[in-house]
Design an enzyme around this catalytic site. Structure first.
Site: not given
Length: 257
Positions: A50, A52, A198
């Protein structure tokens, strides 16, 4: 009911992410609506990951279940026609067994993060890389990345909104390499926590700038505390590269009429 596996490429900039959202467009919604229009039935798309908002994919794997008879080639061609002009492309499509699942059958996920290490603004790569104007030491970043390999509690590098049951993850690969003014960070694991890649990249940038040492990466990991995090890198430079599967459905799909 037939299960179709899809390989999907997309530019994440116009979307709120993969997953359907009540407040904006998503990749999942676009794929479900395109497939639904072709077969005239409700379609649900399941993905390997999934991503972002703003995150891209070169080879996201997904599957849909369809009752109406249709060949993989016609489904793929029809979806690509209906998806235009959205920056989403179905690269490949194949019929798979009913127990094959894009998410739960996945044995590894691979991401790449691209840093443009230059002072000049981005033009062609705007939104497709994170521009860091300060000079980065890629060798120091690689040394810091090595501190994170293996199985650890990655709470420090986990979003406060992460819904995973456990912060324990095994990081199989975290490579850093420079090619001109582009620094590529490649991360591989069976699964990742929300914002893990990230978060790791943001801290590695601190190492590259000399604000952190490679050992500071190990200290942040050992803290198991989100407060020990440097910061999250922006979504611009993150790409879902591919997902791995066992057996005959490892990803080299072709769609035949």
């Amino acid at each position: 009911m037939t299960r179709f596996a899809l390989t999907v490429e997309y530019d994440g900039r116009p979307f709120m992410g993969w997953q359907r959202q009540p407040h904006g467009p998503s990749v999942q919604q676009a794929i479900e609506e395109a497939a639904g229009r072709i077969v005239q039935e409700d379609v649900i798309a399941y993905a390997a990951g999934r991503t972002d908002a703003g995150v891209h994919a070169l080879g996201m794997r997904a599957h849909v279940d369809i009752a109406r008879p249709i060949t993989p080639f016609r489904l793929m061609e029809g979806m690509n026609a209906l998806l235009r002009p959205a920056p989403i492309a179905i690269l490949a499509c194949e019929i798979v067994p009913d127990d094959w699942h894009a998410r739960f059958s996945c044995t590894a996920r691979h991401y790449e993060y691209r840093i443009a290490n230059r002072r000049a603004p981005l033009t062609v790569d705007h939104g497709l890389a994170w521009r860091v104007p300060a000079a980065l030491d890629a060798d120091a970043m690689a040394a810091g990345a090595a501190r994170l390999l293996g199985r650890h509690d990655f709470t420090t590098f986990r979003s406060a909104h992460c819904q995973a049951d456990s912060p324990l993850r095994t990081l199989d690969r975290l490579d850093v390499a420079r090619d001109g003014d582009i620094i590529r960070i490649v991360a591989s694991a069976r699964s990742f926590l929300h914002h893990q890649v990230r978060s790791m990249v943001g801290c590695l940038a601190l190492v590259g700038e000399g604000k952190w040492s490679p050992d500071d990466m190990a200290a942040a990991l050992a803290a198991r505390d989100r407060a020990a995090l440097g910061f999250n890198a922006p979504p611009d430079g993150l790409f879902f590269v591919r997902a791995d599967y066992a057996g005959d459905y490892a990803g080299d799909f072709t769609a035949n009429d």
